[in-house]
Scaffold this motif. Structure first.
Motif, PDB file in Angstrom:
ATOM      1  N   SER A 138      -1.599  -3.901  -4.752  1.00  0.00           N
ATOM      2  CA  SER A 138      -2.042  -3.264  -3.515  1.00  0.00           C
ATOM      3  C   SER A 138      -2.987  -4.181  -2.732  1.00  0.00           C
ATOM      4  O   SER A 138      -4.163  -4.333  -3.070  1.00  0.00           O
ATOM      5  CB  SER A 138      -2.765  -1.945  -3.841  1.00  0.00           C
ATOM      6  OG  SER A 138      -3.310  -1.405  -2.657  1.00  0.00           O
ATOM      7  N   GLY A 139      -2.476  -4.804  -1.676  1.00  0.00           N
ATOM      8  CA  GLY A 139      -3.258  -5.797  -0.941  1.00  0.00           C
ATOM      9  C   GLY A 139      -3.830  -5.271   0.359  1.00  0.00           C
ATOM     10  O   GLY A 139      -3.328  -4.314   0.936  1.00  0.00           O
ATOM     11  N   VAL A 140      -4.908  -5.921   0.801  1.00  0.00           N
ATOM     12  CA  VAL A 140      -5.533  -5.564   2.093  1.00  0.00           C
ATOM     13  C   VAL A 140      -5.542  -6.732   3.065  1.00  0.00           C
ATOM     14  O   VAL A 140      -5.821  -6.563   4.258  1.00  0.00           O
ATOM     15  CB  VAL A 140      -6.995  -5.072   1.917  1.00  0.00           C
ATOM     16  CG1 VAL A 140      -7.040  -3.738   1.201  1.00  0.00           C
ATOM     17  CG2 VAL A 140      -7.837  -6.118   1.209  1.00  0.00           C
ATOM     18  N   GLY A 141      -5.214  -7.919   2.585  1.00  0.00           N
ATOM     19  CA  GLY A 141      -5.210  -9.095   3.455  1.00  0.00           C
ATOM     20  C   GLY A 141      -4.399 -10.202   2.832  1.00  0.00           C
ATOM     21  O   GLY A 141      -4.196 -10.231   1.612  1.00  0.00           O
ATOM     22  N   LEU A 142      -3.911 -11.095   3.684  1.00  0.00           N
ATOM     23  CA  LEU A 142      -3.085 -12.219   3.215  1.00  0.00           C
ATOM     24  C   LEU A 142      -3.222 -13.365   4.211  1.00  0.00           C
ATOM     25  O   LEU A 142      -3.290 -13.122   5.433  1.00  0.00           O
ATOM     26  CB  LEU A 142      -1.621 -11.775   3.116  1.00  0.00           C
ATOM     27  CG  LEU A 142      -0.633 -12.757   2.467  1.00  0.00           C
ATOM     28  CD1 LEU A 142      -0.921 -12.900   0.970  1.00  0.00           C
ATOM     29  CD2 LEU A 142       0.793 -12.273   2.696  1.00  0.00           C
ATOM     30  N   HIS A 180      -9.306 -18.883   2.733  1.00  0.00           N
ATOM     31  CA  HIS A 180      -8.001 -19.403   2.305  1.00  0.00           C
ATOM     32  C   HIS A 180      -7.487 -20.469   3.282  1.00  0.00           C
ATOM     33  O   HIS A 180      -6.832 -21.425   2.879  1.00  0.00           O
ATOM     34  CB  HIS A 180      -6.942 -18.293   2.190  1.00  0.00           C
ATOM     35  CG  HIS A 180      -6.982 -17.527   0.890  1.00  0.00           C
ATOM     36  ND1 HIS A 180      -6.927 -18.127  -0.341  1.00  0.00           N
ATOM     37  CD2 HIS A 180      -7.054 -16.195   0.654  1.00  0.00           C
ATOM     38  CE1 HIS A 180      -6.978 -17.208  -1.294  1.00  0.00           C
ATOM     39  NE2 HIS A 180      -7.054 -16.022  -0.718  1.00  0.00           N
ATOM     40  N   GLU A 202     -14.840  -9.669  -6.383  1.00  0.00           N
ATOM     41  CA  GLU A 202     -13.589  -9.790  -5.648  1.00  0.00           C
ATOM     42  C   GLU A 202     -12.451 -10.220  -6.586  1.00  0.00           C
ATOM     43  O   GLU A 202     -12.691 -10.635  -7.717  1.00  0.00           O
ATOM     44  CB  GLU A 202     -13.718 -10.824  -4.503  1.00  0.00           C
ATOM     45  CG  GLU A 202     -14.701 -10.390  -3.414  1.00  0.00           C
ATOM     46  CD  GLU A 202     -14.680 -11.286  -2.182  1.00  0.00           C
ATOM     47  OE1 GLU A 202     -13.781 -12.168  -2.075  1.00  0.00           O
ATOM     48  OE2 GLU A 202     -15.562 -11.104  -1.311  1.00  0.00           O
ATOM     49  N   GLY A 203     -11.242 -10.073  -6.081  1.00  0.00           N
ATOM     50  CA  GLY A 203     -10.067 -10.602  -6.765  1.00  0.00           C
ATOM     51  C   GLY A 203      -9.266 -11.333  -5.705  1.00  0.00           C
ATOM     52  O   GLY A 203      -9.762 -11.554  -4.594  1.00  0.00           O
ATOM     53  N   CYS A 204      -8.042 -11.695  -6.018  1.00  0.00           N
ATOM     54  CA  CYS A 204      -7.192 -12.381  -5.045  1.00  0.00           C
ATOM     55  C   CYS A 204      -5.732 -12.246  -5.453  1.00  0.00           C
ATOM     56  O   CYS A 204      -5.400 -12.328  -6.642  1.00  0.00           O
ATOM     57  CB  CYS A 204      -7.577 -13.864  -4.968  1.00  0.00           C
ATOM     58  SG  CYS A 204      -6.613 -14.787  -3.738  1.00  0.00           S
ATOM     59  N   HIS A 255     -12.807 -13.596   3.370  1.00  0.00           N
ATOM     60  CA  HIS A 255     -11.971 -13.981   2.221  1.00  0.00           C
ATOM     61  C   HIS A 255     -10.704 -14.690   2.705  1.00  0.00           C
ATOM     62  O   HIS A 255     -10.303 -15.722   2.159  1.00  0.00           O
ATOM     63  CB  HIS A 255     -11.612 -12.724   1.400  1.00  0.00           C
ATOM     64  CG  HIS A 255     -10.721 -12.980   0.231  1.00  0.00           C
ATOM     65  ND1 HIS A 255     -11.139 -12.887  -1.077  1.00  0.00           N
ATOM     66  CD2 HIS A 255      -9.403 -13.308   0.173  1.00  0.00           C
ATOM     67  CE1 HIS A 255     -10.111 -13.174  -1.893  1.00  0.00           C
ATOM     68  NE2 HIS A 255      -9.063 -13.436  -1.152  1.00  0.00           N
ATOM     69  N   GLU A 256     -10.088 -14.143   3.774  1.00  0.00           N
ATOM     70  CA  GLU A 256      -8.838 -14.729   4.284  1.00  0.00           C
ATOM     71  C   GLU A 256      -9.086 -16.044   5.019  1.00  0.00           C
ATOM     72  O   GLU A 256      -8.297 -16.981   4.869  1.00  0.00           O
ATOM     73  CB  GLU A 256      -8.104 -13.738   5.199  1.00  0.00           C
ATOM     74  CG  GLU A 256      -7.787 -12.375   4.582  1.00  0.00           C
ATOM     75  CD  GLU A 256      -7.139 -12.443   3.210  1.00  0.00           C
ATOM     76  OE1 GLU A 256      -7.286 -11.480   2.438  1.00  0.00           O
ATOM     77  OE2 GLU A 256      -6.511 -13.466   2.861  1.00  0.00           O
ATOM     78  N   GLN A 311       0.820  -1.215   0.000  1.00  0.00           N
ATOM     79  CA  GLN A 311       0.000   0.000   0.000  1.00  0.00           C
ATOM     80  C   GLN A 311       0.855   1.266   0.000  1.00  0.00           C
ATOM     81  O   GLN A 311       0.333   2.380  -0.003  1.00  0.00           O
ATOM     82  CB  GLN A 311      -0.956   0.010   1.206  1.00  0.00           C
ATOM     83  CG  GLN A 311      -2.055  -1.040   1.114  1.00  0.00           C
ATOM     84  CD  GLN A 311      -2.968  -1.043   2.326  1.00  0.00           C
ATOM     85  OE1 GLN A 311      -3.087  -0.041   3.041  1.00  0.00           O
ATOM     86  NE2 GLN A 311      -3.585  -2.189   2.592  1.00  0.00           N
ATOM     87  N   PHE A 321     -16.523  -3.722   4.948  1.00  0.00           N
ATOM     88  CA  PHE A 321     -15.368  -4.239   4.206  1.00  0.00           C
ATOM     89  C   PHE A 321     -14.505  -5.153   5.077  1.00  0.00           C
ATOM     90  O   PHE A 321     -14.008  -6.183   4.587  1.00  0.00           O
ATOM     91  CB  PHE A 321     -14.550  -3.058   3.657  1.00  0.00           C
ATOM     92  CG  PHE A 321     -13.470  -3.446   2.698  1.00  0.00           C
ATOM     93  CD1 PHE A 321     -12.141  -3.168   2.985  1.00  0.00           C
ATOM     94  CD2 PHE A 321     -13.766  -4.080   1.498  1.00  0.00           C
ATOM     95  CE1 PHE A 321     -11.119  -3.518   2.096  1.00  0.00           C
ATOM     96  CE2 PHE A 321     -12.762  -4.428   0.595  1.00  0.00           C
ATOM     97  CZ  PHE A 321     -11.439  -4.148   0.897  1.00  0.00           C
ATOM     98  N   ILE A 375     -15.785  -8.602   5.033  1.00  0.00           N
ATOM     99  CA  ILE A 375     -15.536  -9.251   3.733  1.00  0.00           C
ATOM    100  C   ILE A 375     -14.088  -9.734   3.636  1.00  0.00           C
ATOM    101  O   ILE A 375     -13.832 -10.894   3.296  1.00  0.00           O
ATOM    102  CB  ILE A 375     -15.906  -8.295   2.572  1.00  0.00           C
ATOM    103  CG1 ILE A 375     -17.425  -8.150   2.520  1.00  0.00           C
ATOM    104  CG2 ILE A 375     -15.354  -8.810   1.243  1.00  0.00           C
ATOM    105  CD1 ILE A 375     -17.964  -7.191   1.506  1.00  0.00           C
ATOM    106  N   VAL A 376     -13.155  -8.868   4.021  1.00  0.00           N
ATOM    107  CA  VAL A 376     -11.740  -9.252   3.959  1.00  0.00           C
ATOM    108  C   VAL A 376     -11.481 -10.450   4.874  1.00  0.00           C
ATOM    109  O   VAL A 376     -10.853 -11.430   4.472  1.00  0.00           O
ATOM    110  CB  VAL A 376     -10.810  -8.077   4.334  1.00  0.00           C
ATOM    111  CG1 VAL A 376      -9.348  -8.504   4.256  1.00  0.00           C
ATOM    112  CG2 VAL A 376     -11.052  -6.873   3.425  1.00  0.00           C
ATOM    113  N   GLN A 382      -1.225 -18.789   1.267  1.00  0.00           N
ATOM    114  CA  GLN A 382      -0.822 -18.121   0.022  1.00  0.00           C
ATOM    115  C   GLN A 382       0.699 -18.046  -0.121  1.00  0.00           C
ATOM    116  O   GLN A 382       1.202 -17.757  -1.202  1.00  0.00           O
ATOM    117  CB  GLN A 382      -1.428 -16.715  -0.045  1.00  0.00           C
ATOM    118  CG  GLN A 382      -2.953 -16.726  -0.180  1.00  0.00           C
ATOM    119  CD  GLN A 382      -3.534 -15.350  -0.217  1.00  0.00           C
ATOM    120  OE1 GLN A 382      -3.803 -14.763   0.843  1.00  0.00           O
ATOM    121  NE2 GLN A 382      -3.728 -14.799  -1.397  1.00  0.00           N
TER     122      GLN A 382
END
Ligand SMILES: CC(C)(C)[C@H](NC(=O)Nc1cc(F)cc(F)c1)C(=O)N(CC(=O)NO)CC1CCCC1
Ligand SMILES: [Zn+2]
Length: 184
Positions: free
Chosen positions: A57-61, A158, A109-111, A154-155, A45, A147, A150-151, A65
């Motif tokens: 530009s990521g918001v979570g991991l 994974h 969404e994307g990833c 999403h994580e 970021q 948000f 949601i993040v 991954q």
């Protein structure tokens, strides 16, 4: 320091594995990993660092991954409503309760592990309560919405070998579910 080459991509079996619980207190190695994960997201970021290292530009991991089969994830993004960053490093997270209502990002969404765009709505719980541990071993209980919820989902997906596109209704990808609202 982590870069995009450390992130495994769609098709790698590591993304379809159910990750193992992390033993507590966390090892020095696991502490280093979850700190590297947060540093990666912060770097991604930072315009200068992201450009130099070619980071998306990521918001979570999530650790899977990185092909690390452990139930660890990080979240970091600027929340306009709070006018502050939301930052979490979560170990062994569990959704302990959730709303009936669903929400979705209208743009889909994307990833970080998926290089192509896969259009369609991903419906998630609008509000969730997550229990887990922070790197210091303290139990944390997070009530998340919008948000952040949601993040987090999403994580956590994974950690269970679930990808965002598993949730897309391929008959009608942009048809909102009846009890769902968009998160702008
Ligand atoms: C896949 C990618 C597009 C890189 C996505 N980035 C993202 O949402 N960036 C972003 C959004 C903002 F609203 C503000 C901002 F500063 C940056 C992301 O990091 N992820 C995380 C991921 O792939 N984790 O495994 C995908 C998102 C889709 C919905 C939630 C997380
Ligand atoms: Zn992802």
């Amino acid at each position: 320091m982590l870069t995009m080459k450390d992130i495994i991509r769609d098709g790698h079996p590591g993304l379809r594995t159910k990750a193992e619980e992390v033993s507590l207190p966390i090892s020095r190695e696991d502490k280093q990993t979850i700190d590297d994960m947060l540093e990666f997201i912060k770097n991604s970021q930072d315009d200068k660092i992201a450009a130099k290292l070619q980071l998306r530009s990521g918001v979570g991991l999530a650790a899977p991954q990185l092909n690390i089969n452990k139930r660890m994830l990080v979240i970091h993004f600027f929340d306009e409503q709070k006018n502050d960053y939301i930052t979490h490093q979560l170990i062994n997270p569990k959704i302990v309760s959730h709303s009936v209502e669903k929400s979705y990002l209208p743009q889909g969404e994307g990833c970080l592990s998926v290089d192509e765009n896969i259009p369609g709505l991903v419906h998630r719980y609008a509000r969730i309560t997550v229990k887990g541990f922070n790197p210091e071993g303290k139990e944390v209980k997070l009530r998340l919405n919008r948000f952040a919820a949601i993040v987090a989902q999403h994580e956590i997906d994974h950690l269970n070998g679930v990808m965002f596109y598993d949730h897309i209704n391929h008959e009608d990808p942009f048809k909102p579910e009846s009890n769902a609202a968009p998160v702008e």
